[in-house]
Scaffold this active site. Structure first.
Site, PDB file in Angstrom:
ATOM      1  N   GLU A  99       0.753  -1.232  -0.303  1.00  8.52           N
ATOM      2  CA  GLU A  99       0.196   0.008   0.096  1.00  8.52           C
ATOM      3  C   GLU A  99       0.771   1.421   0.127  1.00  8.52           C
ATOM      4  O   GLU A  99       0.696   1.905   0.577  1.00  8.52           O
ATOM      5  CB  GLU A  99      -0.854  -0.204   1.355  1.00  8.52           C
ATOM      6  CG  GLU A  99      -1.652  -1.228   1.362  1.00  8.52           C
ATOM      7  CD  GLU A  99      -3.052  -1.711   2.625  1.00  8.52           C
ATOM      8  OE1 GLU A  99      -2.975  -0.042   3.025  1.00  8.52           O
ATOM      9  OE2 GLU A  99      -3.068  -2.279   2.364  1.00  8.52           O
TER      10      GLU A  99
HETATM   11  C1  XIL Z   1      -8.226   2.888   3.473  1.00 10.47           C
HETATM   12  C2  XIL Z   1      -8.946   3.802   1.964  1.00 10.47           C
HETATM   13  O1  XIL Z   1      -7.613   4.082   1.331  1.00 10.47           O
HETATM   14  C3  XIL Z   1      -9.931   4.475   2.170  1.00 10.47           C
HETATM   15  O2  XIL Z   1     -10.932   5.232   1.419  1.00 10.47           O
HETATM   16  C4  XIL Z   1     -11.013   3.302   3.189  1.00 10.47           C
HETATM   17  O3  XIL Z   1     -11.516   4.773   3.798  1.00 10.47           O
HETATM   18  C5  XIL Z   1     -10.338   3.125   5.061  1.00 10.47           C
HETATM   19  O4  XIL Z   1      -9.638   2.406   4.654  1.00 10.47           O
HETATM   20  N1  XIL Z   1      -4.762  -0.201   5.195  1.00 10.47           N
HETATM   21  C6  XIL Z   1      -5.761  -1.078   4.555  1.00 10.47           C
HETATM   22  C7  XIL Z   1      -6.099  -0.278   3.859  1.00 10.47           C
HETATM   23  O5  XIL Z   1      -5.120  -2.203   4.727  1.00 10.47           O
HETATM   24  O6  XIL Z   1      -7.036  -1.665   3.077  1.00 10.47           O
HETATM   25  C8  XIL Z   1      -6.660   1.548   4.160  1.00 10.47           C
HETATM   26  O7  XIL Z   1      -8.082   1.857   2.808  1.00 10.47           O
HETATM   27  C9  XIL Z   1      -5.799   1.861   4.620  1.00 10.47           C
HETATM   28  C10 XIL Z   1      -4.860   1.821   5.192  1.00 10.47           C
END
Ligand code: XIL
EC number: 3.2.1.8
Length: 378
Positions: free
Chosen positions: A270
């Site tokens: 991410e």
């Molecule tokens: C985030 C999304 O990007 C947002 O749109 C949502 O509101 C909240 O979640 N860790 C994770 C992701 O594993 O699924 C998260 O994504 C960010 C942090």
């Protein structure tokens, strides 16, 4: 007179020939540009997948610029939200596969490496799961959830974030509803079920701050515990929500090496790099405090100053240099959003800010950081 008309004929032939020539050379240029349209995933094809998180607009096909960018630059996708428990399994007996079916079809259309995110997570959970208080019932809930979702996409989704964010910062297990009901064995159960439903799928433990020493130890013991019981785990997913200074390159490198030595591959799942002030760095500041509208916390509402753009570019460059150095340990690098305007960091941890954490700007154009990263492969 004859001479004049000869001259005119000759003149028109020349003009016609010149025009034709221009047109052809335009075509040649276009072809050259087309062939030059090499993206990140082409440049890094021998190293690791280059992935991106896709939001509902991309999946619905309404972000056409995003779709072209995705096709050109990335060869792996992760659903940013639509497969989270609250959306895909909102009622005990009710699944909603509408968006996830579209998501998988989109990945198949592009021949992408398709990631499922995420099966077991305390956040963005459905309310009804929070109310389960009994171990046997929760075991059944997990079984039903994993069987139904993974089963539907068996052989189509190649990689699953089986458990997300199970750890506290000190490396102990988080008091989630799964830990409270089933106990630490819920991790065994989730990974075992996942490996039974789709034995060929890649299985990942995913979390943030996995570069921090204590949490790293926690993640390594999850891997070792699973492996010691013969349960399949293939990858540790380091989320990679980083900033301009931290984690340090040494911390990132040590983590990649440590996870690999524990017997798994690493994915950066991410990746984004915030350029904005962090409320947690301020003394006594809590994110629950209201910083909205505070100009100090949103210093670049119109555009990113060149000096910060350059810092971001060199930070990305050194991070990717490191990834390349350890390419045999890394399976995938996924960015958390297609372009700056679509990043969750515009709304988290403080709402309504303007952040610039990705490789593409709000016009879907490559930024200095993109050129630095691509430059490593030239
Ligand atoms: C985030 C999304 O990007 C947002 O749109 C949502 O509101 C909240 O979640 N860790 C994770 C992701 O594993 O699924 C998260 O994504 C960010 C942090």
């Amino acid at each position: 007179m004859i001479q004049l008309s000869r001259f005119l004929i000759f003149f028109f032939i020349i003009v016609f020939w010149l025009l034709l020539g221009c047109k052809n050379s335009e075509k040649v240029n276009a072809e050259v540009d087309e062939s030059k349209a090499m993206g990140l995933s082409d440049a890094f094809v021998d190293d690791f997948y280059m992935g991106v998180a896709v939001n509902g607009r991309l999946i619905d096909g309404v972000d056409s610029l995003g779709t072209s960018l995705l096709k050109r630059e990335f060869n792996s996708i992760t659903p940013e939200n639509i497969m989270k428990w609250m959306y895909i399994h909102p009622e005990e007996d009710g699944f909603d596969f509408q968006m996830s079916d579209k998501y998988v079809a989109m990945g198949q259309r592009d021949s992408s490496f398709i990631v499922g995110h995420t099966l077991v997570w305390h956040s963005q959970l459905a309310d009804w799961v929070e109310e389960v208080s009994d171990s046997t019932e929760m075991v059944e809930v997990l079984r039903h959830h994993i069987n139904a979702i993974m089963g539907r996409y068996k052989g189509k989704i190649q990689s699953w974030d089986v458990v997300n964010e199970a750890l506290n910062e000190d490396g102990t297990l988080r008091e989630s509803v799964f830990l409270k009901t089933i106990g630490p064995q819920y991790l065994d159960l989730a990974f075992r079920l996942a490996s039974e439903v789709d034995p060929d799928a890649q299985l990942t433990y995913n979390d943030y701050n996995l570069t921090a020493a204590d949490k790293r130890k926690g993640a390594i013991s999850i891997v070792k515990n699973l492996k010691s019981r013969g349960i399949k785990i293939d990858v540790v997913g380091m989320q990679g929500h980083w900033n301009l200074k931290g984690p340090t390159l040494e911390e990132i490198e040590q983590s990649i090496v440590d996870y690999y030595n524990a017997g798994v591959k690493v994915a950066i799942t991410e990746l984004d790099i915030t350029v904005l002030p962090n409320p947690w760095d301020l003394e006594g500041a809590e994110v629950s405090q209201n910083f909205e509208g505070d100009e100090k916390m949103n210093p670049f509402p119109q555009s990113l100053p060149d000096s910060v753009e350059q810092q971001l570019a060199s930070r990305y460059k050194s991070i990717f240099q490191l990834f390349l150095k350890h390419r045999e340990k890394i399976d995938r690098v996924t960015f958390w959003g297609i372009q700056d305007g679509a990043s969750w960091l515009n709304g988290w941890p403080i709402r309504n800010r303007t952040n610039y954490p990705l490789l593409f700007d709000r016009n879907y154009s490559p930024k200095a950081a993109y050129h630095e990263v691509m430059g490593l492969k030239k």
